[in-house]
Design a protein around this motif. Sequence first.
Motif, PDB file in Angstrom:
ATOM      1  N   GLY A   5     -10.774  64.004  38.225  1.00 41.51           N
ATOM      2  CA  GLY A   5     -11.290  63.276  39.386  1.00 41.51           C
ATOM      3  C   GLY A   5     -11.746  64.257  40.440  1.00 41.51           C
ATOM      4  N   GLY A   6     -12.252  63.750  41.548  1.00 41.86           N
ATOM      5  CA  GLY A   6     -12.713  64.607  42.640  1.00 41.86           C
ATOM      6  C   GLY A   6     -14.144  65.033  42.451  1.00 41.86           C
ATOM      7  N   SER A   7     -14.467  66.197  42.975  1.00 41.00           N
ATOM      8  CA  SER A   7     -15.820  66.742  42.869  1.00 41.00           C
ATOM      9  C   SER A   7     -15.736  68.256  43.041  1.00 41.00           C
ATOM     10  CB  SER A   7     -16.734  66.131  43.943  1.00 41.00           C
ATOM     11  OG  SER A   7     -16.252  66.459  45.227  1.00 41.00           O
ATOM     12  N   ASP A   8     -16.851  68.937  42.801  1.00 39.92           N
ATOM     13  CA  ASP A   8     -16.867  70.385  42.965  1.00 39.92           C
ATOM     14  C   ASP A   8     -16.795  70.763  44.456  1.00 39.92           C
ATOM     15  OD1 ASP A   8     -17.218  73.004  41.654  1.00 39.92           O
ATOM     16  OD2 ASP A   8     -18.993  73.093  42.949  1.00 39.92           O
ATOM     17  N   PRO A   9     -15.992  71.751  44.884  1.00 42.56           N
ATOM     18  CA  PRO A   9     -15.184  72.631  44.024  1.00 42.56           C
ATOM     19  C   PRO A   9     -13.727  72.182  43.868  1.00 42.56           C
ATOM     20  CG  PRO A   9     -15.253  73.522  46.232  1.00 42.56           C
ATOM     21  CD  PRO A   9     -16.060  72.254  46.271  1.00 42.56           C
ATOM     22  N   ASP A  10     -13.327  71.059  44.500  1.00 35.81           N
ATOM     23  CA  ASP A  10     -11.886  70.754  44.468  1.00 35.81           C
ATOM     24  C   ASP A  10     -11.414  70.308  43.086  1.00 35.81           C
ATOM     25  OD1 ASP A  10     -13.153  68.104  45.982  1.00 35.81           O
ATOM     26  OD2 ASP A  10     -11.618  67.596  44.505  1.00 35.81           O
ATOM     27  N   TYR A  11     -12.337  69.900  42.204  1.00 36.25           N
ATOM     28  CA  TYR A  11     -11.872  69.497  40.864  1.00 36.25           C
ATOM     29  C   TYR A  11     -11.640  70.675  39.924  1.00 36.25           C
ATOM     30  CZ  TYR A  11     -16.930  69.328  39.270  1.00 36.25           C
ATOM     31  OH  TYR A  11     -18.237  69.582  38.955  1.00 36.25           O
ATOM     32  N   ARG A  12     -11.989  71.881  40.361  1.00 39.76           N
ATOM     33  CA  ARG A  12     -11.911  73.030  39.440  1.00 39.76           C
ATOM     34  C   ARG A  12     -10.488  73.289  38.940  1.00 39.76           C
ATOM     35  NH1 ARG A  12     -16.186  77.511  41.837  1.00 39.76           N
ATOM     36  NH2 ARG A  12     -17.933  76.061  42.100  1.00 39.76           N
ATOM     37  N   GLY A  13      -9.523  73.232  39.875  1.00 37.91           N
ATOM     38  CA  GLY A  13      -8.135  73.461  39.474  1.00 37.91           C
ATOM     39  C   GLY A  13      -7.650  72.424  38.473  1.00 37.91           C
ATOM     40  N   LEU A  14      -8.082  71.180  38.670  1.00 37.56           N
ATOM     41  CA  LEU A  14      -7.692  70.109  37.748  1.00 37.56           C
ATOM     42  C   LEU A  14      -8.304  70.340  36.369  1.00 37.56           C
ATOM     43  CD1 LEU A  14      -6.056  67.482  37.732  1.00 37.56           C
ATOM     44  CD2 LEU A  14      -8.133  66.254  38.373  1.00 37.56           C
ATOM     45  N   PHE A  15      -9.588  70.719  36.331  1.00 36.36           N
ATOM     46  CA  PHE A  15     -10.238  71.017  35.044  1.00 36.36           C
ATOM     47  C   PHE A  15      -9.481  72.125  34.306  1.00 36.36           C
ATOM     48  CE2 PHE A  15     -14.993  69.797  35.914  1.00 36.36           C
ATOM     49  CZ  PHE A  15     -14.617  68.514  36.198  1.00 36.36           C
ATOM     50  N   VAL A  16      -9.250  73.236  35.001  1.00 42.02           N
ATOM     51  CA  VAL A  16      -8.611  74.391  34.359  1.00 42.02           C
ATOM     52  C   VAL A  16      -7.220  73.995  33.862  1.00 42.02           C
ATOM     53  CG1 VAL A  16      -7.749  76.735  34.740  1.00 42.02           C
ATOM     54  CG2 VAL A  16      -9.939  76.047  35.708  1.00 42.02           C
ATOM     55  N   HIS A  17      -6.527  73.173  34.641  1.00 47.00           N
ATOM     56  CA  HIS A  17      -5.175  72.748  34.272  1.00 47.00           C
ATOM     57  C   HIS A  17      -5.185  71.814  33.057  1.00 47.00           C
ATOM     58  CE1 HIS A  17      -0.944  71.689  34.992  1.00 47.00           C
ATOM     59  NE2 HIS A  17      -1.314  70.499  34.557  1.00 47.00           N
ATOM     60  N   GLU A  18      -5.938  70.715  33.161  1.00 45.43           N
ATOM     61  CA  GLU A  18      -5.899  69.720  32.073  1.00 45.43           C
ATOM     62  C   GLU A  18      -6.460  70.313  30.782  1.00 45.43           C
ATOM     63  OE1 GLU A  18      -4.074  67.456  32.725  1.00 45.43           O
ATOM     64  OE2 GLU A  18      -4.268  66.934  34.823  1.00 45.43           O
ATOM     65  N   ILE A  19      -7.488  71.131  30.887  1.00 42.45           N
ATOM     66  CA  ILE A  19      -8.007  71.817  29.701  1.00 42.45           C
ATOM     67  C   ILE A  19      -6.944  72.765  29.148  1.00 42.45           C
ATOM     68  CG2 ILE A  19      -9.710  73.545  28.931  1.00 42.45           C
ATOM     69  CD1 ILE A  19     -11.725  72.153  30.870  1.00 42.45           C
ATOM     70  N   GLY A  20      -6.205  73.441  30.053  1.00 47.07           N
ATOM     71  CA  GLY A  20      -5.149  74.367  29.629  1.00 47.07           C
ATOM     72  C   GLY A  20      -4.072  73.694  28.792  1.00 47.07           C
ATOM     73  N   HIS A  21      -3.797  72.417  29.046  1.00 45.15           N
ATOM     74  CA  HIS A  21      -2.803  71.690  28.235  1.00 45.15           C
ATOM     75  C   HIS A  21      -3.164  71.695  26.756  1.00 45.15           C
ATOM     76  CE1 HIS A  21       0.244  69.853  30.788  1.00 45.15           C
ATOM     77  NE2 HIS A  21      -0.660  69.528  31.689  1.00 45.15           N
ATOM     78  N   ASN A  22      -4.450  71.871  26.446  1.00 44.34           N
ATOM     79  CA  ASN A  22      -4.843  71.828  25.043  1.00 44.34           C
ATOM     80  C   ASN A  22      -4.311  73.015  24.237  1.00 44.34           C
ATOM     81  OD1 ASN A  22      -7.105  69.732  23.806  1.00 44.34           O
ATOM     82  ND2 ASN A  22      -6.835  69.613  26.028  1.00 44.34           N
TER      83      ASN A  22
END
Length: 193
Positions: free
Chosen positions: A130-147
Amino acid sequence: MQNPQDVLPDELRKRLDIGNFKDKEWDSAPSTITPHDTLVRKTWRFHAENVHDFAFTADPTYRIGEATWNGVRCVALAQEPHCSGWQNAASYNAKSIKAHSDWFGLYGYPKMVVADARDGMEYPMLTLDGGSDPDYRGLFVHEIGHNWFYGMIGNNETYRAMLDEGFTQFLTAGGLSVIDGDTMVEDTPKTSY
Ligand SMILES: [Zn+2]
Protein backbone atom coordinates in the motif's frame (compact mmCIF):
# COMPACT_ATOMS: atom_id res chain seq x y z
CA MET A 1 0.14 -17.48 -15.99
CA GLN A 2 -0.58 -20.32 -18.38
CA ASN A 3 -3.08 -18.73 -20.78
CA PRO A 4 -2.22 -15.04 -21.29
CA GLN A 5 -3.65 -14.95 -24.82
CA ASP A 6 -7.05 -16.05 -23.47
CA VAL A 7 -7.27 -13.71 -20.48
CA LEU A 8 -4.86 -10.84 -21.14
CA PRO A 9 -4.37 -10.41 -24.91
CA ASP A 10 -1.88 -7.77 -26.06
CA GLU A 11 -4.54 -5.22 -26.94
CA LEU A 12 -6.08 -5.40 -23.45
CA ARG A 13 -2.66 -5.44 -21.79
CA LYS A 14 -1.77 -2.17 -23.56
CA ARG A 15 -4.94 -0.48 -22.34
CA LEU A 16 -4.20 -1.60 -18.77
CA ASP A 17 -0.64 -0.29 -18.75
CA ILE A 18 0.21 1.82 -15.69
CA GLY A 19 2.01 4.33 -17.90
CA ASN A 20 -1.33 5.38 -19.42
CA PHE A 21 -2.37 6.75 -16.02
CA LYS A 22 0.82 8.42 -14.84
CA ASP A 23 -0.72 11.91 -14.84
CA LYS A 24 -4.01 10.90 -13.27
CA GLU A 25 -4.78 12.84 -10.11
CA TRP A 26 -4.19 10.83 -6.91
CA ASP A 27 -7.38 9.20 -5.61
CA SER A 28 -9.52 10.45 -8.50
CA ALA A 29 -12.27 8.12 -9.79
CA PRO A 30 -11.10 5.20 -11.96
CA SER A 31 -12.12 4.80 -15.59
CA THR A 32 -13.92 1.74 -16.96
CA ILE A 33 -11.74 -0.39 -19.22
CA THR A 34 -14.26 -3.15 -19.92
CA PRO A 35 -17.92 -2.09 -19.56
CA HIS A 36 -19.85 -4.37 -17.23
CA ASP A 37 -22.43 -5.36 -19.85
CA THR A 38 -19.69 -6.64 -22.17
CA LEU A 39 -17.95 -8.82 -19.58
CA VAL A 40 -17.43 -12.46 -20.45
CA ARG A 41 -16.41 -15.18 -18.02
CA LYS A 42 -12.70 -15.96 -18.14
CA THR A 43 -10.61 -18.65 -16.47
CA TRP A 44 -7.11 -17.56 -15.45
CA ARG A 45 -4.77 -20.57 -15.19
CA PHE A 46 -1.67 -20.42 -13.02
CA HIS A 47 1.01 -22.97 -12.23
CA ALA A 48 3.57 -22.69 -9.43
CA GLU A 49 6.28 -25.01 -8.16
CA ASN A 50 7.81 -25.22 -4.68
CA VAL A 51 5.16 -23.13 -2.96
CA HIS A 52 3.41 -24.04 0.31
CA ASP A 53 0.74 -21.36 0.20
CA PHE A 54 -1.15 -19.32 -2.37
CA ALA A 55 -3.30 -16.23 -2.59
CA PHE A 56 -4.80 -14.08 -5.29
CA THR A 57 -5.99 -10.51 -5.48
CA ALA A 58 -8.52 -9.13 -7.96
CA ASP A 59 -9.67 -5.60 -8.69
CA PRO A 60 -11.24 -4.13 -11.85
CA THR A 61 -9.14 -1.00 -11.35
CA TYR A 62 -5.76 -2.78 -11.38
CA ARG A 63 -3.34 -1.32 -13.91
CA ILE A 64 -0.13 -3.15 -14.78
CA GLY A 65 3.55 -2.29 -14.66
CA GLU A 66 6.32 -4.75 -15.51
CA ALA A 67 10.09 -4.99 -15.21
CA THR A 68 12.55 -7.88 -15.24
CA TRP A 69 15.72 -8.79 -13.43
CA ASN A 70 17.76 -11.89 -14.26
CA GLY A 71 14.75 -13.41 -16.01
CA VAL A 72 12.41 -12.79 -13.05
CA ARG A 73 9.18 -11.13 -14.15
CA CYS A 74 8.55 -8.27 -11.71
CA VAL A 75 4.94 -7.08 -11.87
CA ALA A 76 3.15 -4.15 -10.24
CA LEU A 77 -0.62 -4.07 -9.89
CA ALA A 78 -1.77 -0.56 -8.93
CA GLN A 79 -5.30 0.64 -8.42
CA GLU A 80 -5.94 3.25 -11.10
CA PRO A 81 -6.53 6.10 -8.58
CA HIS A 82 -3.01 5.40 -7.23
CA CYS A 83 -1.16 5.00 -10.54
CA SER A 84 0.55 8.39 -10.34
CA GLY A 85 2.30 7.25 -7.15
CA TRP A 86 3.13 3.75 -8.39
CA GLN A 87 5.05 4.49 -11.60
CA ASN A 88 8.30 3.01 -10.27
CA ALA A 89 6.67 0.08 -8.44
CA ALA A 90 7.69 -2.61 -10.95
CA SER A 91 11.27 -1.34 -11.24
CA TYR A 92 11.56 -1.04 -7.44
CA ASN A 93 10.23 -4.58 -7.18
CA ALA A 94 13.06 -5.65 -9.51
CA LYS A 95 15.63 -3.69 -7.48
CA SER A 96 14.42 -5.46 -4.32
CA ILE A 97 14.76 -8.89 -5.93
CA LYS A 98 18.28 -8.00 -7.10
CA ALA A 99 19.36 -6.60 -3.73
CA HIS A 100 18.22 -9.67 -1.77
CA SER A 101 19.58 -12.04 -4.44
CA ASP A 102 23.02 -10.41 -4.48
CA TRP A 103 23.27 -10.42 -0.72
CA PHE A 104 21.39 -13.44 0.55
CA GLY A 105 20.99 -15.97 -2.24
CA LEU A 106 19.44 -16.07 -5.69
CA TYR A 107 15.68 -15.66 -5.87
CA GLY A 108 14.29 -19.05 -6.86
CA TYR A 109 10.87 -18.23 -8.31
CA PRO A 110 10.17 -16.89 -11.83
CA LYS A 111 7.91 -14.03 -10.81
CA MET A 112 7.16 -11.44 -8.13
CA VAL A 113 4.06 -9.27 -7.87
CA VAL A 114 3.64 -6.13 -5.77
CA ALA A 115 -0.09 -5.44 -5.53
CA ASP A 116 -1.83 -2.33 -4.27
CA ALA A 117 -4.03 -3.65 -1.46
CA ARG A 118 -3.72 -0.81 1.06
CA ASP A 119 -1.91 -3.07 3.55
CA GLY A 120 1.03 -5.45 3.69
CA MET A 121 1.21 -9.26 3.50
CA GLU A 122 3.44 -11.86 1.91
CA TYR A 123 2.73 -14.94 -0.19
CA PRO A 124 5.02 -16.88 -2.54
CA MET A 125 5.56 -14.64 -5.59
CA LEU A 126 2.86 -12.21 -4.41
CA THR A 127 3.02 -9.35 -1.93
CA LEU A 128 0.17 -7.10 -0.88
CA ASP A 129 1.31 -3.54 -0.34
CA GLY A 130 0.00 0.00 0.00
CA GLY A 131 0.99 3.66 0.00
CA SER A 132 2.96 5.31 -2.77
CA ASP A 133 6.54 6.16 -3.71
CA PRO A 134 8.76 6.66 -1.76
CA ASP A 135 7.00 5.57 1.45
CA TYR A 136 6.05 2.16 0.02
CA ARG A 137 9.68 1.21 -0.62
CA GLY A 138 10.27 -0.23 2.85
CA LEU A 139 7.10 -2.29 2.59
CA PHE A 140 8.11 -3.66 -0.84
CA VAL A 141 11.60 -4.62 0.35
CA HIS A 142 10.12 -6.22 3.47
CA GLU A 143 7.26 -8.22 1.94
CA ILE A 144 9.45 -9.34 -0.95
CA GLY A 145 12.12 -10.32 1.61
CA HIS A 146 9.68 -12.78 3.22
CA ASN A 147 9.99 -14.86 0.07
CA TRP A 148 13.46 -15.97 1.19
CA PHE A 149 12.44 -17.45 4.56
CA TYR A 150 8.70 -17.97 4.65
CA GLY A 151 8.75 -18.60 0.88
CA MET A 152 11.79 -20.47 -0.41
CA ILE A 153 13.08 -21.99 2.84
CA GLY A 154 9.50 -22.67 3.85
CA ASN A 155 9.84 -22.21 7.59
CA ASN A 156 6.65 -22.09 9.64
CA GLU A 157 6.15 -18.40 10.35
CA THR A 158 3.74 -19.12 13.21
CA TYR A 159 6.00 -21.47 15.20
CA ARG A 160 9.33 -19.89 14.24
CA ALA A 161 8.42 -16.23 14.08
CA MET A 162 11.96 -15.04 14.76
CA LEU A 163 13.34 -16.93 11.75
CA ASP A 164 10.70 -15.41 9.51
CA GLU A 165 9.98 -11.89 10.73
CA GLY A 166 13.40 -11.49 12.35
CA PHE A 167 15.43 -12.41 9.29
CA THR A 168 13.02 -10.47 7.08
CA GLN A 169 13.56 -7.32 9.12
CA PHE A 170 17.30 -7.91 8.73
CA LEU A 171 16.83 -8.27 4.96
CA THR A 172 14.67 -5.12 4.89
CA ALA A 173 17.35 -2.96 6.50
CA GLY A 174 20.09 -4.39 4.29
CA GLY A 175 18.06 -4.18 1.08
CA LEU A 176 16.99 -0.60 1.66
CA SER A 177 20.54 0.53 2.34
CA VAL A 178 21.79 -1.22 -0.83
CA ILE A 179 19.10 0.38 -3.00
CA ASP A 180 18.66 3.83 -1.47
CA GLY A 181 21.72 4.30 0.69
CA ASP A 182 22.02 4.75 4.41
CA THR A 183 19.47 7.54 4.63
CA MET A 184 16.33 8.10 2.59
CA VAL A 185 14.36 11.34 2.85
CA GLU A 186 10.66 10.48 2.44
CA ASP A 187 9.34 14.00 2.95
CA THR A 188 11.62 16.78 1.83
CA PRO A 189 11.58 19.58 4.42
CA LYS A 190 9.73 22.66 3.22
CA THR A 191 12.27 24.96 4.87
CA SER A 192 16.03 24.92 4.70
CA TYR A 193 18.43 25.98 7.42
ZN1 LIG B 1 6.84 -9.17 7.85
